[in-house]
Design a protein around this motif. Structure first.
Motif, PDB file in Angstrom:
ATOM      1  N   VAL A 198     -39.193 -35.160  41.577  1.00 27.51           N
ATOM      2  CA  VAL A 198     -38.157 -36.138  41.928  1.00 27.51           C
ATOM      3  C   VAL A 198     -37.041 -35.438  42.706  1.00 27.51           C
ATOM      4  N   LEU A 199     -36.598 -34.291  42.201  1.00 26.49           N
ATOM      5  CA  LEU A 199     -35.526 -33.549  42.863  1.00 26.49           C
ATOM      6  C   LEU A 199     -35.971 -32.998  44.216  1.00 26.49           C
ATOM      7  N   LEU A 200     -37.167 -32.415  44.260  1.00 27.02           N
ATOM      8  CA  LEU A 200     -37.659 -31.858  45.519  1.00 27.02           C
ATOM      9  C   LEU A 200     -37.828 -32.940  46.580  1.00 27.02           C
ATOM     10  N   ASP A 201     -38.296 -34.113  46.168  1.00 24.35           N
ATOM     11  CA  ASP A 201     -38.506 -35.177  47.140  1.00 24.35           C
ATOM     12  C   ASP A 201     -37.184 -35.629  47.760  1.00 24.35           C
ATOM     13  N   ARG A 202     -36.105 -35.496  46.998  1.00 26.09           N
ATOM     14  CA  ARG A 202     -34.790 -35.869  47.524  1.00 26.09           C
ATOM     15  C   ARG A 202     -34.180 -34.771  48.392  1.00 26.09           C
ATOM     16  N   LEU A 203     -34.505 -33.529  48.081  1.00 30.56           N
ATOM     17  CA  LEU A 203     -33.810 -32.398  48.701  1.00 30.56           C
ATOM     18  C   LEU A 203     -34.579 -31.740  49.838  1.00 30.56           C
ATOM     19  N   VAL A 204     -35.907 -31.844  49.819  1.00 36.79           N
ATOM     20  CA  VAL A 204     -36.726 -31.240  50.872  1.00 36.79           C
ATOM     21  C   VAL A 204     -37.054 -32.330  51.889  1.00 36.79           C
ATOM     22  N   GLY A 205     -36.485 -32.192  53.089  1.00 38.18           N
ATOM     23  CA  GLY A 205     -36.610 -33.247  54.091  1.00 38.18           C
ATOM     24  C   GLY A 205     -37.935 -33.234  54.815  1.00 38.18           C
ATOM     25  N   PRO A 206     -38.092 -34.144  55.786  1.00 39.01           N
ATOM     26  CA  PRO A 206     -39.309 -34.183  56.601  1.00 39.01           C
ATOM     27  C   PRO A 206     -39.350 -32.993  57.543  1.00 39.01           C
ATOM     28  N   PRO A 207     -40.526 -32.691  58.093  1.00 41.62           N
ATOM     29  CA  PRO A 207     -40.623 -31.522  58.985  1.00 41.62           C
ATOM     30  C   PRO A 207     -39.933 -31.768  60.316  1.00 41.62           C
ATOM     31  N   ARG A 208     -39.450 -30.696  60.903  1.00 44.34           N
ATOM     32  CA  ARG A 208     -38.976 -30.771  62.276  1.00 44.34           C
ATOM     33  C   ARG A 208     -40.189 -30.865  63.189  1.00 44.34           C
ATOM     34  N   ARG A 209     -39.968 -31.113  64.463  1.00 44.65           N
ATOM     35  CA  ARG A 209     -41.078 -31.079  65.406  1.00 44.65           C
ATOM     36  C   ARG A 209     -41.653 -29.676  65.440  1.00 44.65           C
ATOM     37  N   GLY A 210     -42.968 -29.577  65.419  1.00 48.68           N
ATOM     38  CA  GLY A 210     -43.549 -28.240  65.502  1.00 48.68           C
ATOM     39  C   GLY A 210     -44.846 -28.090  64.753  1.00 48.68           C
ATOM     40  N   PRO A 211     -44.904 -27.132  63.833  1.00 48.88           N
ATOM     41  CA  PRO A 211     -46.199 -26.705  63.304  1.00 48.88           C
ATOM     42  C   PRO A 211     -46.871 -27.645  62.313  1.00 48.88           C
ATOM     43  N   GLY A 212     -46.153 -28.587  61.728  1.00 49.62           N
ATOM     44  CA  GLY A 212     -46.781 -29.480  60.763  1.00 49.62           C
ATOM     45  C   GLY A 212     -47.074 -28.796  59.441  1.00 49.62           C
ATOM     46  N   ASP A 213     -47.908 -29.446  58.628  1.00 46.85           N
ATOM     47  CA  ASP A 213     -48.113 -29.004  57.245  1.00 46.85           C
ATOM     48  C   ASP A 213     -49.546 -28.569  56.954  1.00 46.85           C
ATOM     49  N   ALA A 214     -50.252 -28.100  57.972  1.00 48.94           N
ATOM     50  CA  ALA A 214     -51.637 -27.676  57.778  1.00 48.94           C
ATOM     51  C   ALA A 214     -51.750 -26.556  56.747  1.00 48.94           C
ATOM     52  N   LEU A 215     -50.792 -25.643  56.729  1.00 49.62           N
ATOM     53  CA  LEU A 215     -50.881 -24.511  55.800  1.00 49.62           C
ATOM     54  C   LEU A 215     -50.807 -24.950  54.342  1.00 49.62           C
ATOM     55  N   PRO A 216     -49.782 -25.690  53.908  1.00 46.47           N
ATOM     56  CA  PRO A 216     -49.765 -26.108  52.500  1.00 46.47           C
ATOM     57  C   PRO A 216     -50.959 -26.984  52.121  1.00 46.47           C
ATOM     58  N   PHE A 217     -51.459 -27.807  53.045  1.00 42.87           N
ATOM     59  CA  PHE A 217     -52.659 -28.596  52.750  1.00 42.87           C
ATOM     60  C   PHE A 217     -53.861 -27.666  52.538  1.00 42.87           C
ATOM     61  N   THR A 218     -53.953 -26.645  53.367  1.00 37.77           N
ATOM     62  CA  THR A 218     -55.041 -25.682  53.233  1.00 37.77           C
ATOM     63  C   THR A 218     -54.976 -24.957  51.891  1.00 37.77           C
ATOM     64  N   VAL A 219     -53.782 -24.539  51.502  1.00 40.70           N
ATOM     65  CA  VAL A 219     -53.609 -23.844  50.223  1.00 40.70           C
ATOM     66  C   VAL A 219     -54.021 -24.763  49.064  1.00 40.70           C
TER      67      VAL A 219
END
Length: 266
Positions: A198-219
Motif C-alpha cells: 500500500v505504501l510503495l504503491d503510493r510512493l513509487v511513481g510510474p516510470p519515466r520515458r526510457g527503459p521500462g520494467d523488463a528487468l523486474p519482470f524477468t527477475v
C-alpha cells in the motif's frame, strides 16, 4: 527484452544505470543457478544472490523512477522488512515463533542484515507485476502485489529451513505439502506485505520515458520458474514445487502470458 534493447532512446547518463541494473540482476541469477549443486545454497551464495538482486532493484528504481522512489523502496521495503522481522523474532508476532541460526552473516537487532534486503529485492518486482496485471484497477494493486510477495515465501521458507538458516518453534498447522512451515508465517507475510505494498504503491511513481520494467519482470519470472524446478528436481520437495507453482503461478503465469502476447503484437 535484452539489456541492449532496453536502453534504446534512454539518455546517455541513464543508459549506464540500466546496464548496471541488468548486470547485477544477471549475476544474481547466475549465483542462484549454482544453488542446486550446493545442497540448497551455501550461506555465501545465498547472501551474494540476495545482495545482487537487491542491487538490481535499487539501481532500476533509481534509473526509472528517481531518488524519491529509491528512498521509498529502501525505507518501506528494507526498513519495513527489518522492523517486521525484528518484532517477529523477538515476540512471535506476526509470523509465529521462530529463531535464526546465525548462519546468514551479520545481524541488526537480531535479524540477519540480508533478510531486509530480500524483502526489498522482491517487493519491487511484485509491485510492478501487480501494476502491469491490474492496469486501471488501482485499488487492487497492493492486494495483488502482497499476494505475489507472500507466495514467493512458499518456496523460500522451506528452502531456508532445510538449509538450517532458521527454525520454527511450532511448525504446524501448515499448508498441505509445505511441511515444517506454520500457517501463521504466511498470514503474517500477507499482512506485512499488504501494508508494505500500500505504501510503495503510493510512493513509487510510474516510470519515466526510457527503459521500462523488463528487468523486474524477468527477475520475478526467473524466481518463479527456478523455484519450481529447484524444489521439484534438486531440493527433494516436490510437494512444495506443486503448491508454490499454483500459489505464485496465480500471478506469474498471467504475467508471462501478457508479456508473450505483447511481444507478438510488436
Amino acid at each position: 527484452m535484452s539489456a541492449a534493447a532496453s536502453t534504446r532512446h534512454v539518455p546517455h547518463h541513464r543508459s549506464g544505470g540500466v546496464l548496471a541494473a541488468w548486470a547485477a540482476g544477471a549475476t544474481g541469477i547466475v549465483a542462484q543457478m549454482i544453488f542446486p549443486f550446493t545442497d540448497g545454497g551455501t550461506p555465501t551464495l545465498t547472501i551474494l544472490s540476495v545482495m545482487l538482486l537487491a542491487t538490481a532493484s535499487l539501481v532500476h528504481v533509481t534509473v526509472t523512477r528517481g531518488p524519491v522512489a529509491l528512498l521509498a523502496l529502501v525505507v518501506v521495503a528494507g526498513g519495513g522488512g527489518l522492523v517486521a522481522e525484528a518484532v517477529g523474532v523477538h515476540t512471535g508476532v506476526p509470523f509465529g515463533s521462530y529463531a535464526y541460526a546465525g548462519t546468514l552473516g551479520p545481524q541488526v537487532i537480531g535479524v540477519p542484515a540480508v533478510v531486509p534486503l530480500a524483502w526489498l529485492m522482491m517487493a519491487y518486482p511484485a509491485l510492478l507485476v501487480a501494476r502491469r496485471l491490474i492496469g486501471r484497477h488501482r485499488a487492487a494493486v497492493p492486494v495483488v502485489a502482497a499476494w505475489a510477495l507472500t507466495s514467493w515465501d512458499v518456496f523460500l521458507d522451506p528452502q531456508m529451513v532445510d538449509a538450517g538458516h532458521w527454525r520454527w518453534a511450532h511448525p504446524t498447522p501448515s499448508l498441505p505439502g509445505v511441511d515444517d512451515i506454520p500457517l501463521t508465517n504466511f498470514a503474517g507475510w500477507l499482512v506485512v506485505s499488504l501494508v508494505m505494498c500500500v505504501l510503495l504503491d503510493r510512493l513509487v511513481g510510474p516510470p519515466r520515458r526510457g527503459p521500462g520494467d523488463a528487468l523486474p519482470f524477468t527477475v520475478f519470472l526467473w524466481v518463479y520458474a527456478s523455484s519450481v524446478l529447484a524444489h521439484l528436481a534438486f531440493f527433494g520437495r516436490p510437494p512444495v514445487a506443486l503448491v508454490g507453482a499454483i500459489v505464485m503461478g496465480v500471478v506469474a503465469i498471467p504475467l508471462a502470458v501478457d508479456l508473450w502476447r505483447h511481444r507478438r503484437q510488436r
